[in-house]
Design a protein around this motif. Structure first.
Motif, PDB file in Angstrom:
ATOM      1  N   ASP A 201       0.815  -1.216   0.000  1.00 20.85           N
ATOM      2  CA  ASP A 201       0.000   0.000   0.000  1.00 20.85           C
ATOM      3  C   ASP A 201       0.846   1.263   0.000  1.00 20.85           C
ATOM      4  O   ASP A 201       0.484   2.259  -0.622  1.00 20.85           O
ATOM      5  N   VAL A 209       4.151  -1.044   3.964  1.00 17.91           N
ATOM      6  CA  VAL A 209       2.842  -1.278   4.573  1.00 17.91           C
ATOM      7  C   VAL A 209       2.018  -2.134   3.625  1.00 17.91           C
ATOM      8  O   VAL A 209       1.758  -1.747   2.482  1.00 17.91           O
ATOM      9  N   GLY A 211      -1.518  -3.880   3.868  1.00 16.17           N
ATOM     10  CA  GLY A 211      -2.714  -4.039   4.681  1.00 16.17           C
ATOM     11  C   GLY A 211      -2.455  -3.563   6.096  1.00 16.17           C
ATOM     12  O   GLY A 211      -2.014  -2.436   6.323  1.00 16.17           O
ATOM     13  N   ASP A 212      -2.708  -4.446   7.064  1.00 12.99           N
ATOM     14  CA  ASP A 212      -2.482  -4.121   8.474  1.00 12.99           C
ATOM     15  C   ASP A 212      -1.077  -4.489   8.940  1.00 12.99           C
ATOM     16  O   ASP A 212      -0.758  -4.342  10.122  1.00 12.99           O
ATOM     17  N   THR A 213      -0.237  -4.955   8.024  1.00 10.79           N
ATOM     18  CA  THR A 213       1.104  -5.424   8.381  1.00 10.79           C
ATOM     19  C   THR A 213       2.171  -4.425   7.958  1.00 10.79           C
ATOM     20  O   THR A 213       2.123  -3.883   6.851  1.00 10.79           O
ATOM     21  N   SER A 214       3.130  -4.186   8.831  1.00 12.44           N
ATOM     22  CA  SER A 214       4.293  -3.360   8.511  1.00 12.44           C
ATOM     23  C   SER A 214       5.504  -4.273   8.386  1.00 12.44           C
ATOM     24  O   SER A 214       5.918  -4.921   9.366  1.00 12.44           O
TER      25      SER A 214
END
Length: 237
Positions: A201, A209, A211-214
């Motif tokens: 993203d 990044v 989604g919700d993961t770094s």
């Protein structure tokens, strides 16, 4: 036939874009909208009603088309977005949103066709790429690159994080996985991570990044990571 939405306040411009999309390869059946509200009424939560959205950067108010594109990208990472506009003011935002084409009126409509052709040509190449994963027990499973968001190395095994939220674990080295996958799509950003730019993203200071993961980017790969990600984004515009 694929589905397209044309969001443009000027009727003549809408008709020209629709005619062009009908001649594209692949061809599109286009619906036209003069405002964002009527377009949004046709969407589901994941924006799966259309394969392509062509819109002006300003539909009724300054920049409202860009804001609409931001909303669409947040809801559907795979949707092909294009701007057809009178303004050059939003190039940077288009870059951030991974817009396939940024066309400024009056433009040659072959440029619209070229952008569409490039998008689908790249997608076909990516869809064929795959990796053979050796699972517990010695069996092998083919996993297509188009389903892999990122790969993690854990205790001499690799974990494939897939787009549907599931994971697959197998015996392999991260370096060998990187070698097997498309080099312009997958990037090793850390000793323990390999990311798929298609699902990325954004790039922050030292993370990708997804989604919700770094996913961390190590200092060793930071400069190359910036260059590779920028190159991917430009190819996708």
């Amino acid at each position: 036939m694929l589905r397209a939405a044309v969001i443009e306040p000027n009727k003549n411009k809408r008709e020209l874009i629709k005619a062009c999309l009908a001649d594209a390869q692949p061809a599109f059946r286009a619906s036209e909208f003069s405002c964002a509200e009527s377009f949004l009424d046709t969407l589901d939560e994941k924006c799966t009603a259309y394969d392509l959205v062509v819109m002006n950067t300003s539909i009724r108010t300054e920049g409202d088309g860009v804001r609409l594109a931001s909303e669409l990208r947040a809801r559907n990472a795979r949707l092909m977005l294009m701007f057809a506009t009178d303004s050059e003011a939003y190039y940077a935002k288009a870059f951030e949103l991974l817009v396939t084409g940024y066309l400024v009126y009056p433009f040659d409509y072959k440029h619209l066709l070229n952008a569409i052709s490039f998008f689908f040509h790249s997608e076909r190449l990516e869809r064929r790429a795959s990796i053979m994963l050796k699972e517990t027990g010695g069996s092998y499973r083919r996993v297509y690159a188009r389903h892999i968001k990122y790969i993690e190395s854990v205790n001499r095994e690799i974990v494939l994080h897939l787009e549907d939220g599931t994971t697959l674990t197998g015996y392999d080295k991260l370096a060998e996985a990187a070698q097997a996958l498309p080099h312009d799509l997958f990037f090793r950003c850390h000793q323990s991570y390999l990311v798929n730019f298609y699902f990325t993203d954004s790039m922050q200071k030292d993370t990708f990044v997804i989604g919700d993961t770094s996913v961390p980017i190590s200092r060793k790969y930071l400069k190359e990571a910036k260059e590779a990600y920028c190159a991917y984004v430009f190819r996708s515009m």
